[in-house]
Design an enzyme around this catalytic site. Sequence first.
Site, PDB file in Angstrom:
ATOM      1  N   GLN A   1       0.316  -1.421   0.114  1.00 32.65           N
ATOM      2  CA  GLN A   1      -0.482  -0.388  -0.364  1.00 32.65           C
ATOM      3  C   GLN A   1       0.685   1.547   0.173  1.00 32.65           C
ATOM      4  O   GLN A   1       0.025   2.536  -0.052  1.00 32.65           O
ATOM      5  CB  GLN A   1      -1.123  -0.038   1.337  1.00 32.65           C
ATOM      6  CG  GLN A   1      -1.628  -1.480   1.119  1.00 32.65           C
ATOM      7  CD  GLN A   1      -2.114  -0.971   2.455  1.00 32.65           C
ATOM      8  OE1 GLN A   1      -2.625  -1.977   3.498  1.00 32.65           O
ATOM      9  NE2 GLN A   1      -3.515  -0.386   2.794  1.00 32.65           N
TER      10      GLN A   1
ATOM     11  N   PHE B   1      -5.913  -4.106   2.891  1.00 32.93           N
ATOM     12  CA  PHE B   1      -6.718  -3.260   5.039  1.00 32.93           C
ATOM     13  C   PHE B   1      -6.036  -2.977   5.366  1.00 32.93           C
ATOM     14  O   PHE B   1      -6.372  -2.728   7.279  1.00 32.93           O
ATOM     15  CB  PHE B   1      -7.533  -4.808   5.357  1.00 32.93           C
ATOM     16  CG  PHE B   1      -8.507  -5.555   4.439  1.00 32.93           C
ATOM     17  CD1 PHE B   1      -9.088  -5.225   3.724  1.00 32.93           C
ATOM     18  CD2 PHE B   1      -7.952  -7.087   3.437  1.00 32.93           C
ATOM     19  CE1 PHE B   1     -10.490  -5.564   2.369  1.00 32.93           C
ATOM     20  CE2 PHE B   1      -9.158  -7.679   2.912  1.00 32.93           C
ATOM     21  CZ  PHE B   1     -10.052  -6.823   2.527  1.00 32.93           C
TER      22      PHE B   1
ATOM     23  N   GLU C   1       0.234  -1.640   4.602  1.00 30.47           N
ATOM     24  CA  GLU C   1       0.364  -0.141   4.635  1.00 30.47           C
ATOM     25  C   GLU C   1       2.282   0.071   4.802  1.00 30.47           C
ATOM     26  O   GLU C   1       2.961   0.088   4.322  1.00 30.47           O
ATOM     27  CB  GLU C   1       0.026   0.327   5.730  1.00 30.47           C
ATOM     28  CG  GLU C   1       0.236   1.685   5.256  1.00 30.47           C
ATOM     29  CD  GLU C   1      -0.716   3.205   6.812  1.00 30.47           C
ATOM     30  OE1 GLU C   1      -0.627   4.042   6.734  1.00 30.47           O
ATOM     31  OE2 GLU C   1      -1.648   2.879   6.857  1.00 30.47           O
TER      32      GLU C   1
ATOM     33  N   ARG D   1      -5.936   7.942  17.217  1.00 32.88           N
ATOM     34  CA  ARG D   1      -7.066   7.795  16.780  1.00 32.88           C
ATOM     35  C   ARG D   1      -7.791   7.268  17.125  1.00 32.88           C
ATOM     36  O   ARG D   1      -9.286   7.830  17.156  1.00 32.88           O
ATOM     37  CB  ARG D   1      -7.552   7.452  15.344  1.00 32.88           C
ATOM     38  CG  ARG D   1      -7.852   6.880  14.755  1.00 32.88           C
ATOM     39  CD  ARG D   1      -8.047   6.735  12.774  1.00 32.88           C
ATOM     40  NE  ARG D   1      -7.479   7.683  11.870  1.00 32.88           N
ATOM     41  CZ  ARG D   1      -8.607   8.739  11.555  1.00 32.88           C
ATOM     42  NH1 ARG D   1      -9.978   9.040  11.234  1.00 32.88           N
ATOM     43  NH2 ARG D   1      -7.493   9.373  10.243  1.00 32.88           N
TER      44      ARG D   1
ATOM     45  N   ARG E   1      -8.140  -1.766   8.620  1.00 30.26           N
ATOM     46  CA  ARG E   1      -9.399  -0.481   8.145  1.00 30.26           C
ATOM     47  C   ARG E   1      -9.851   0.075   9.751  1.00 30.26           C
ATOM     48  O   ARG E   1      -9.933  -1.103  10.305  1.00 30.26           O
ATOM     49  CB  ARG E   1      -9.760  -1.128   7.361  1.00 30.26           C
ATOM     50  CG  ARG E   1     -10.948  -0.722   7.026  1.00 30.26           C
ATOM     51  CD  ARG E   1     -12.394  -1.897   6.095  1.00 30.26           C
ATOM     52  NE  ARG E   1     -13.018  -0.939   5.213  1.00 30.26           N
ATOM     53  CZ  ARG E   1     -13.236  -2.097   4.557  1.00 30.26           C
ATOM     54  NH1 ARG E   1     -13.535  -3.039   4.322  1.00 30.26           N
ATOM     55  NH2 ARG E   1     -14.155  -1.649   2.848  1.00 30.26           N
TER      56      ARG E   1
ATOM     57  N   PHE F   1      -7.833   1.952  11.768  1.00 30.90           N
ATOM     58  CA  PHE F   1      -6.677   2.249  12.206  1.00 30.90           C
ATOM     59  C   PHE F   1      -6.637   2.968  13.838  1.00 30.90           C
ATOM     60  O   PHE F   1      -6.554   4.488  14.442  1.00 30.90           O
ATOM     61  CB  PHE F   1      -5.624   3.617  11.144  1.00 30.90           C
ATOM     62  CG  PHE F   1      -4.444   3.732  11.431  1.00 30.90           C
ATOM     63  CD1 PHE F   1      -3.870   3.263  10.792  1.00 30.90           C
ATOM     64  CD2 PHE F   1      -3.745   4.876  12.690  1.00 30.90           C
ATOM     65  CE1 PHE F   1      -2.283   3.759  11.182  1.00 30.90           C
ATOM     66  CE2 PHE F   1      -3.291   5.220  12.317  1.00 30.90           C
ATOM     67  CZ  PHE F   1      -1.811   4.728  11.407  1.00 30.90           C
TER      68      PHE F   1
ATOM     69  N   THR G   1      -3.319  11.853  10.746  1.00 27.46           N
ATOM     70  CA  THR G   1      -3.425  12.211  11.747  1.00 27.46           C
ATOM     71  C   THR G   1      -1.628  12.514  11.926  1.00 27.46           C
ATOM     72  O   THR G   1      -1.130  13.222  12.354  1.00 27.46           O
ATOM     73  CB  THR G   1      -3.638  11.088  12.850  1.00 27.46           C
ATOM     74  OG1 THR G   1      -3.249  10.112  13.247  1.00 27.46           O
ATOM     75  CG2 THR G   1      -4.916  10.804  12.929  1.00 27.46           C
TER      76      THR G   1
ATOM     77  N   ALA H   1      -6.456   5.517   5.301  1.00 27.77           N
ATOM     78  CA  ALA H   1      -6.941   6.375   6.025  1.00 27.77           C
ATOM     79  C   ALA H   1      -8.137   6.962   5.358  1.00 27.77           C
ATOM     80  O   ALA H   1      -8.396   8.289   5.047  1.00 27.77           O
ATOM     81  CB  ALA H   1      -6.464   7.619   6.782  1.00 27.77           C
TER      82      ALA H   1
ATOM     83  N   GLU I   1     -12.912   3.274   5.617  1.00 27.40           N
ATOM     84  CA  GLU I   1     -13.214   3.081   6.863  1.00 27.40           C
ATOM     85  C   GLU I   1     -14.659   2.887   7.309  1.00 27.40           C
ATOM     86  O   GLU I   1     -15.051   2.086   7.892  1.00 27.40           O
ATOM     87  CB  GLU I   1     -12.008   3.796   7.192  1.00 27.40           C
ATOM     88  CG  GLU I   1     -10.642   3.148   7.418  1.00 27.40           C
ATOM     89  CD  GLU I   1     -10.032   3.679   7.688  1.00 27.40           C
ATOM     90  OE1 GLU I   1      -8.388   2.855   8.036  1.00 27.40           O
ATOM     91  OE2 GLU I   1      -8.685   5.374   7.486  1.00 27.40           O
TER      92      GLU I   1
END
Length: 783
Positions: free
Chosen positions: A210, A241, A245, A323, A355, A357, A454, A523, A724
């Site tokens: 990702q 998902f 990342e 988050r 997903r 986060f 974020t 995100a 998400e």
Amino acid sequence: MRHFETDPPPNEHRVVGQAVAHDSALLHVSGRAHYVDDRVEPANCLHAYPVLSTIAAGTLVSIDASQALALAGVVRLITAADIPGRHDIGPVFPGDPLLVETEIRYHGQPILLVIAQTYDLARRAAQLVKLEYQTAVPLLDIHQALQDQSFVRPPHRIARGDVDAALSLAAHRLSGQLHLGGQEHFYLEGQVALAIPQDDGAIHLHCSTQHPTEVQHLTAQVLAKPMHAVTVEMRRMGGGFGGKETQAAQWAVLAALAATLTGRAVKIRLARSDDFRITGKRHPFFNTYEVGFDAEGRVSAADIVVNGHCGHSPDLSDAIVDRAMFHADNAYFYDQVRIVGNRCLSNTASNTAFRGFGGPQGMIVAEALMDDIARALGKDPLAVRRANLYQPGRQTTPYGQQVTQFVVAEMIDRLAHDAQYDTRRAAITAFNRNSPIIKRGLALTPVKFGISFTAQHLNQAGALVHVYNDGSIHLNHGGTEMGQGLNTKVAQIVAQVFGVSLDRVAISATRTDKVPNTSPTAASAGTDLNGMAALDAATKIKDRLLDFVAERYHAARDDIEFGADRVTYPGGELSFAELANLAYLQRISLSANGFYATPKIHYDRELGTGRPFFYFSHGVALSEVEIDILTGESSVTQVDLLHDVGHSINPALDIGQIEGGFIQGMGWLTNEELRWNDQGALLSAGPATYKVPAIGDTPTRFSVQLYESANPEVTVFRSKAVGEPPFMLANSVWCALRDALASLTDYRYAPPLDPPATPEKILQAVTVARHWQKQNQQERRDD
């Protein structure tokens, strides 16, 4: 400042807003879609496989690879000593060694790499390597980590007002705690990478990631090369998902290292069971809360602590726990509030993005609060939720951001009316009164989810658009396609700008040498960021074409229209292809790069205040469930969803994301259970022991409606992110299960139910509810 066509087009030519099929849909269902493992391997391609630790904590004493090296076809081993550059591949903070040097931090940690002529041989040789350790006692329990103050990053705190004083003055108080399980990403395509050395010493990487730029950056650092010597290419993933990342990087970097050291192409593909064991999951959490409220159930004070189980390294845990803190309010206003987030260390694989986060782990606290308050007061939980919603005059989040769009109340009213909430509530209450074994539950819950990374610097994107002189268009952007339809949406945006049909636009694989310094596709910001960057690039070219047509045909720019593959101006028209060729002959540039950076966002970590999100996406879900109180089995029988997507770029893709997100969230909350033994080894390491929702778990009645409302912020065609937020609509399933259990206590008490709500946990909750009811009845008799 450039003018963007950010409002839905008023003319008849509408590509944006149409329910267009995913660009690879037919390839997916026919099996013709090519993934990394489907690529034809270069001549003399080698295969690599890691040797994994069989302990969770300790020190590596020695390696005996003699048996492995004795196998014909084994080329070499690679250890940490062979790394020419940086050894640590931590994405944000250090703590993730590429290969073990001495310290072992979790069960399954890669220690060395075996290189062989075939995949099967590499795996077999890896099993023959003998390791000697000096073992240590692993830290596996989050409560022990809290007691020891064992954190991967320092705690963080956001607060408003005097919470302790407000709690002491509250008419009513209650407290609770919640253990939340993790979740395996269960992407269909596992971790895989293919590294091909180039004749100039550079490396070309194909990997399922990702975040191509991060892979490029880390590979360059490990190889001690400049970033221009590494090209990362990614056409499509078979799901991500969040699991790709940061954690796709290790395998790509190892493949690149092996290719550099051998001078031959090298491929790595993890077996599914090892993929389960090695890679991090959704963070399990342990959350506590204390709340003060009035007779209407309105919250006056909330004291919330969220504790993320991070694993052995920081990975992305700092932002994930942040988050969770930011979403512990969900759609509700807390007058006086304190939220603390801890990032707990343990000897497990480092947990990572998934997903939502961290949002789901924080948001479910808010829903637990609303249910508990309602039971304590003998009210319908929906009435308590309505009483606490953000509204004018009560619109400041705990971190100081203003909630300026108030659509949740209207969405609740609409869904409650359309799905007949009051009628069904009465019918379910009557049913439960007369049904001794099967109990039904109903819950309507909202979602308010902040959209933006974020980490502020990640809120940027680039794109590249070429118009060829035959009128066809080439598009490349920094986002990655993992099945969500990002490429289709961005192509629709470009087609809309030029007023052409979608089939004129072709998208090529994401490549770091076409669009540099990209952010991860995460995100929920893929379309927001890359769509705006593509819009910028296409608008630059269109501006040149407008100026050209205006000058050549003596027309005002405002009188020139692009649509239906034609360009019209007062007194004439020409096809888009004719215009493209004419502009080429007149030496008009038909290529442009685009860029976008999200405005307005900021956050002061020291003060715990700011605007971390550009806007909020909203949704409302009504779920009905049944439980068998003799077996603990449960089923979701009916679901009605209403989700806010702004002006949808592609309604079909958005509905698909809403359906998929909901089912994935339902799995996390009901049946996806991760288990480790007391030595830190993952026991649920495959589909035989880890169960995701199957087609039979889909609710019998499953209704999804889009709530159309223009995004008040300037986004691409006023759309909203959709990846998400739908995941957390599944909170309604968990709340409905608690509602069914509350029927055992005349709806005066909902027993604790830690997700995932497996049959065993539901049976435990039934026992607790019966005990509470018996004790309560005895107390009333005593009175």
